[in-house]
Motif scaffolding. Structure first.
Motif, short mmCIF file in Angstrom:
data_model
loop_
_atom_site.label_atom_id
_atom_site.label_comp_id
_atom_site.label_asym_id
_atom_site.label_seq_id
_atom_site.Cartn_x
_atom_site.Cartn_y
_atom_site.Cartn_z
N ILE A 105 11.37 47.50 -2.88
CA ILE A 105 10.07 48.18 -3.68
C ILE A 105 10.33 49.43 -3.91
CG2 ILE A 105 7.82 48.95 -3.27
CD1 ILE A 105 7.61 46.65 -1.30
N THR A 106 11.17 50.27 -3.16
CA THR A 106 11.43 51.75 -3.57
C THR A 106 12.41 51.94 -4.67
OG1 THR A 106 10.97 52.31 -1.24
CG2 THR A 106 11.89 54.14 -2.63
N SER A 107 13.43 51.03 -4.52
CA SER A 107 14.47 50.90 -5.55
C SER A 107 14.13 50.72 -6.97
CB SER A 107 15.77 50.10 -5.45
OG SER A 107 15.29 48.97 -5.16
N MET A 108 12.87 49.65 -6.92
CA MET A 108 12.39 49.17 -8.35
C MET A 108 11.54 50.10 -8.69
SD MET A 108 11.52 45.31 -7.26
CE MET A 108 10.44 45.07 -8.69
N LEU A 109 10.71 50.89 -8.22
CA LEU A 109 9.96 51.96 -8.54
C LEU A 109 10.82 52.98 -9.10
CD1 LEU A 109 7.03 51.86 -5.95
CD2 LEU A 109 6.92 51.15 -8.14
N THR A 110 11.69 53.73 -8.43
CA THR A 110 12.59 54.62 -8.94
C THR A 110 13.25 54.45 -10.15
OG1 THR A 110 12.80 55.26 -6.54
CG2 THR A 110 13.99 56.28 -8.13
N ALA A 111 13.83 53.27 -10.30
CA ALA A 111 14.40 52.61 -11.47
C ALA A 111 13.49 52.81 -12.72
CB ALA A 111 15.03 51.41 -11.27
N LEU A 112 12.25 52.31 -12.55
CA LEU A 112 11.24 52.16 -13.50
C LEU A 112 11.05 53.41 -14.12
CD1 LEU A 112 9.20 49.05 -12.57
CD2 LEU A 112 11.01 49.33 -14.34
N SER A 113 10.97 54.41 -12.99
CA SER A 113 10.48 55.81 -13.68
C SER A 113 11.28 56.46 -14.70
CB SER A 113 10.50 56.79 -12.45
OG SER A 113 11.61 56.88 -11.89
N ILE A 114 12.54 56.20 -14.79
CA ILE A 114 13.38 56.79 -15.63
C ILE A 114 13.74 55.71 -16.85
CG2 ILE A 114 15.83 57.69 -16.06
CD1 ILE A 114 15.89 58.33 -13.27
N VAL A 115 13.77 54.55 -16.66
CA VAL A 115 13.84 53.61 -17.67
C VAL A 115 12.72 53.30 -18.53
CG1 VAL A 115 14.35 51.05 -18.49
CG2 VAL A 115 15.69 52.18 -16.42
N ILE A 145 9.81 59.09 -2.67
CA ILE A 145 10.23 59.15 -1.19
C ILE A 145 8.85 59.26 -0.56
CG2 ILE A 145 11.03 60.95 0.58
CD1 ILE A 145 13.17 61.63 -1.36
N ILE A 146 8.01 59.95 -0.82
CA ILE A 146 6.69 59.93 -0.40
C ILE A 146 5.97 58.46 -0.38
CG2 ILE A 146 4.22 60.99 -0.27
CD1 ILE A 146 5.56 63.41 -1.76
N ILE A 147 6.33 57.95 -1.59
CA ILE A 147 5.28 56.50 -1.56
C ILE A 147 6.11 55.63 -0.56
CG2 ILE A 147 5.35 54.58 -3.16
CD1 ILE A 147 4.77 56.64 -5.34
N GLY A 148 7.59 55.61 -0.50
CA GLY A 148 8.25 55.00 0.42
C GLY A 148 8.00 55.06 1.74
N PHE A 152 6.09 52.31 4.50
CA PHE A 152 6.69 52.42 5.94
C PHE A 152 5.33 52.30 7.00
CE2 PHE A 152 8.05 54.67 9.87
CZ PHE A 152 8.66 53.45 10.28
N LEU A 153 4.56 53.43 6.92
CA LEU A 153 3.59 53.41 7.88
C LEU A 153 2.73 52.22 7.49
CD1 LEU A 153 2.45 57.32 7.05
CD2 LEU A 153 4.01 56.35 9.26
N MET A 154 2.68 51.87 6.34
CA MET A 154 1.77 50.48 6.08
C MET A 154 2.27 49.32 6.66
SD MET A 154 -0.17 51.05 2.38
CE MET A 154 1.31 51.22 1.51
#
Length: 287
Positions: A105-115, A145-148, A152-154
């Motif tokens: 989830i974290t890597s997908m969101l980060t990748a989409l933010s730039i692409v 990082i904050i979203i990730g 984790f807490l959820m």
């Protein structure tokens, strides 16, 4: 026999030497070889237990037949599991799923933010402003990082409230390991976005690079040390392998900072390497 065991055809082989019965009758002590395939440790231990029981049963029957005396051991051997004594699958599998979800989830969101900026054309703001590549990458990385960490807490809430899996180790040691792992995940997303042009390609690469190695090479199903060739190398290089050890150690083995600190350093090295690759591949000016 050796070739058949290497090919996986045999799980166990018993080697009885010539003249075994004759040597037994003459009071000698002939040796019998038992060969067990150890490529799957759990199955090998099970076979070993069966063979020990079979050997004890044979000696007892031989004693009754030869001398009429029943041989019984003076002790009772009871096997107990130190970790997960009830052998519950949830306690083993739930901590193993957390690394997959956080990484994917974290890597997908980060990748989409730039692409996404590349597709919309807003990436020209980065080309035109004096912001350097490192500042751009860190600015894109921090929100995810904050979203990730929120994810984790959820996940921790689900582990406690839904699956009822206890955390026997240090929560703070797990939290520090998770923070480093989330940074690794965002770095992987930035690395993917540095050379992809479309959101579909970024999603596909982020999903494949997170699910496949985590399941096959990170030790989720088979221990890394039982792998061979390229799988063994990938397992020791992939950051999820070390975070999986942190999760399982904190949840099932009661480990803390003293035992888990050694697994932090490989993830720190991965952050430096992946961030450096992203910095090199991300161009300040489009062609």
């Amino acid at each position: 026999m050796d070739e058949r065991m290497r090919s996986g055809e045999l799980g166990v082989a018993i080697e009885i030497p010539p003249d075994y019965g004759k040597d037994m009758r003459h009071g000698k002590q002939p040796s019998v070889g038992v060969w067990v395939d150890g490529s799957m440790p759990y199955r090998a231990e099970t076979i070993k237990g069966y063979m020990q029981g079979f050997h004890l049963s044979y000696l007892s029957a031989l004693s009754i037949r030869e001398s009429g005396i029943q041989v019984t051991p003076s002790y009772q051997l009871v096997s107990r599991y130190r970790y997960n004594p009830q052998v519950e699958s949830l306690i083993s599998m739930v901590p193993g799923v957390i690394p997959i979800l956080l990484l994917m989830i974290t890597s997908m969101l980060t990748a989409l933010s730039i692409v996404r900026e590349k597709e919309l054309g807003s990436i020209t703001n980065f080309y035109a402003t004096p912001v350097n590549r490192l500042e751009f990458l860190l600015g894109k990385q921090l929100p995810y990082i904050i979203i990730g960490m929120m994810n984790f807490l959820m996940l921790m809430w689900l582990v406690y409230m839904v699956f009822d899996v206890p955390l026997t180790g240090s929560f703070w040691a797990l939290l520090v390991g998770t923070f480093l792992y989330i940074i690794v995940a965002t770095c992987m997303g930035q690395f993917i976005s540095a050379f992809t042009k479309t959101q579909i390609a970024a999603i596909f690469l982020a999903m494949i690079s997170s699910i496949v190695p985590c399941v096959n090479y990170a030790g989720l199903i088979n221990p890394i040390n039982s792998l061979e060739g390229a799988g063994y190398v990938i397992g020791h290089m992939y950051p999820a392998s070390y975070y999986l050890l942190i999760c399982r150690g904190a949840f099932t083995k009661g480990l803390g900072f003293e035992e888990l600190t050694a697994f932090y350093w490989p993830m720190i090295m991965a952050i430096v390497v992946i961030m450096s690759l992203s910095f090199v591949l991300l161009k300040k000016q489009d062609r």
